[in-house]
Design an enzyme around this catalytic site. Structure first.
Site, PDB file in Angstrom:
ATOM      1  N   GLY A  81       0.826  -1.219   0.000  1.00 35.00           N
ATOM      2  CA  GLY A  81       0.000   0.000   0.000  1.00 35.00           C
ATOM      3  C   GLY A  81       0.849   1.252   0.000  1.00 35.00           C
ATOM      4  O   GLY A  81       2.058   1.182  -0.191  1.00 35.00           O
ATOM      5  N   ASN A  82       0.195   2.396   0.181  1.00 30.79           N
ATOM      6  CA  ASN A  82       0.938   3.658   0.284  1.00 30.79           C
ATOM      7  C   ASN A  82       0.237   4.581   1.274  1.00 30.79           C
ATOM      8  O   ASN A  82      -0.812   4.234   1.816  1.00 30.79           O
ATOM      9  CB  ASN A  82       1.085   4.302  -1.100  1.00 30.79           C
ATOM     10  CG  ASN A  82      -0.243   4.660  -1.707  1.00 30.79           C
ATOM     11  OD1 ASN A  82      -0.943   5.527  -1.211  1.00 30.79           O
ATOM     12  ND2 ASN A  82      -0.614   3.977  -2.784  1.00 30.79           N
ATOM     13  N   ARG A  83       0.833   5.728   1.511  1.00 36.54           N
ATOM     14  CA  ARG A  83       0.368   6.592   2.604  1.00 36.54           C
ATOM     15  C   ARG A  83      -0.731   7.578   2.219  1.00 36.54           C
ATOM     16  O   ARG A  83      -1.047   8.469   2.990  1.00 36.54           O
ATOM     17  CB  ARG A  83       1.540   7.400   3.155  1.00 36.54           C
ATOM     18  CG  ARG A  83       2.544   6.559   3.885  1.00 36.54           C
ATOM     19  CD  ARG A  83       3.546   7.469   4.582  1.00 36.54           C
ATOM     20  NE  ARG A  83       4.684   6.707   5.044  1.00 36.54           N
ATOM     21  CZ  ARG A  83       4.677   5.980   6.151  1.00 36.54           C
ATOM     22  NH1 ARG A  83       3.593   5.943   6.909  1.00 36.54           N
ATOM     23  NH2 ARG A  83       5.744   5.307   6.510  1.00 36.54           N
ATOM     24  N   SER A  84      -1.283   7.473   1.044  1.00 35.13           N
ATOM     25  CA  SER A  84      -2.324   8.431   0.661  1.00 35.13           C
ATOM     26  C   SER A  84      -3.524   8.335   1.604  1.00 35.13           C
ATOM     27  O   SER A  84      -4.014   7.242   1.877  1.00 35.13           O
ATOM     28  CB  SER A  84      -2.777   8.147  -0.769  1.00 35.13           C
ATOM     29  OG  SER A  84      -3.916   8.918  -1.050  1.00 35.13           O
ATOM     30  N   ALA A 104      -3.611   7.777  -5.395  1.00 35.37           N
ATOM     31  CA  ALA A 104      -2.214   7.322  -5.480  1.00 35.37           C
ATOM     32  C   ALA A 104      -2.282   5.865  -5.935  1.00 35.37           C
ATOM     33  O   ALA A 104      -2.581   4.963  -5.146  1.00 35.37           O
ATOM     34  CB  ALA A 104      -1.548   7.450  -4.132  1.00 35.37           C
TER      35      ALA A 104
END
Ligand code: C5P
Length: 411
Positions: free
Chosen positions: A207-210, A274
């Site tokens: 995943g990512n931090r968006s 994102a």
């Protein structure tokens, strides 16, 4: 000015008495149209006494005056306060089963609606969709206030103060600022938000931090300005903005499918999500386990990755020379040895071929997960990017929609 004050059946009906007072004291001729349920809360004599006029309650009263069309036709302003979930639903779907909904169908003047209901009813997708429909047709729907509700519970759903409704109503008639302009009415827009999750096995993902905050602000502002908004959302904890239809997805591939489907017939696609550039090459159907045999303590699996499709670039390619949809991309950028933020953003704008690029300044504690951001808006063929912020993401969202309108007008 001839004002119709519609009152539907909620406990906040008593507050409409103060609103009625404010309207009459300002010199307006107010006809109160209570629904049957509203009369359970506040009786006709109160409305008649405060307005100095007979109460128009039913389509079968004074039939020779054809009240079900006359009231709406002659009104300079219609205010509905409180508007219950039921009233919003009937109005959104064009029902005309009582005098108030008939009046709403025949009115061609500004219409202001002030909802009040329990939080569960206000946040239900059915109500959100009905609010979206009404806004897309140019009806001004106020956001309810947050606070103590009828029982011990609190949350959004309170009728705004009568003074606030009054000034919003006056602003609407004068064309003064106070209620958002409906300058996106008639547009179908798609907004993506959040960070995709690329599944690895049944329990893990990349995943990512968006946080999704910018995309949700874009959807919210567009709906408030009258657009029909389809939000394609990767997982977030954020509440769905009012009047916005949300489609939940997880991975980049799911997002691609949803965006392609929604983009057909859309006027604008804003890709604020994102989207992961890579995903695990293989999804493992069962959980990837640690091994405990001799020598296994040191062993760890390698996860090969493959490229995800670029949804944005694919949309631009598919659109070809067609004028719609206008495609807006985002870029989270920092300057580096090769050039500053604007240099990298320009290169991305050219590479992706979109009509507007929103370059976000990122860094430790900047933009991701925050309520504020600083953005630079770049359009192909224009020299100077427009800088907005640092400002609340709703403010940057407003600037993005202003720029989108300019692109649409230039076509
Ligand atoms: O190339 P980069 O990921 O920096 O580009 C960001 C922009 O491209 C964003 O608008 C994002 O939503 C979009 N994007 C996409 N598909 C991808 C990666 C990014 O649509 N696979």
């Amino acid at each position: 000015m001839r004002v119709v004050l519609g009152v539907s059946g909620g406990i906040a009906a008593y507050k409409a008495c103060s609103l009625l007072r404010l309207l009459t004291e300002a010199g307006h001729e107010v006809t109160v149209v209570p629904t049957r349920a509203a009369l359970e809360f506040v009786g006709a004599p109160t409305w008649a006494a405060l307005s100095g006029r007979p109460v128009a309650a039913g389509v079968w009263d004074r039939v020779h005056e054809v009240p079900h069309v006359r009231l709406g036709q002659q009104a300079d302003l219609v205010v509905v306060a409180p508007a219950t979930a039921d009233l919003l639903a009937r109005a959104a779907h064009g029902l005309a089963d009582d005098l108030l909904t008939s009046t709403l169908l025949t009115a061609r003047c500004p219409v202001l609606v002030a909802p009040a209901m329990h939080t569960e009813m206000w946040t239900h997708p059915a109500t959100a969709a009905n609010v979206g429909l009404l806004r897309s047709r140019g009806v001004h729907v106020l956001e309810p206030a947050s606070g103590r509700l009828t029982g011990a519970d609190t949350g959004p759903g309170r009728l705004p103060d009568p003074e606030e409704i009054f000034s919003a109503a006056m602003a609407l008639v004068d064309g003064r600022p106070g209620t958002p302009q409906q300058d996106l009415a008639g547009l179908q827009v798609v907004v993506t938000a959040g960070g995709t999750r690329e599944p690895l096995d049944p329990v893990r993902y990349l995943g990512n931090r968006s946080s999704g905050k910018q995309g949700y602000a874009l959807a919210d502002v567009a709906a408030a300005r009258g657009a029909v908004v389809h939000l394609v959302s990767a997982p977030t904890e954020l509440p769905v903005p009012h009047g916005v239809e949300v489609e939940r997805v997880e991975s980049a591939l799911e997002m691609q499918e949803a965006v392609w489907r929604a983009a057909a017939g859309a006027d604008v696609v804003v890709m604020a999500a994102a989207v992961a550039d890579f995903r695990p090459a293989r999804y493992t159907e069962t959980k990837i386990k640690k091994r405990h045999g001799p020598g296994d303590e040191e062993a760890s699996p390698t996860v090969p990755l493959v490229r995800n499709p670029d949804i944005l670039a694919g949309l631009v390619q598919e659109r070809g020379a067609a004028p719609r949809p206008v495609v807006v991309g985002f870029a989270a950028e920092t300057g580096d040895a090769d050039g500053d933020l604007i240099h990298h953003a320009r290169a991305k704008l050219a590479r992706k071929g979109c009509d507007l690029l929103v370059a976000n300044e990122v860094g430790p504690g900047v933009t991701f997960g925050q309520d504020e951001s600083t953005v630079h808006l770049l359009r192909p063929g224009t020299d100077e990017p427009r800088r907005v912020g640092p400002a609340d993401k709703r403010v940057t969202a407003t600037a993005v929609w202003d720029a989108v309108l300019e692109v649409l007008q230039a076509r």
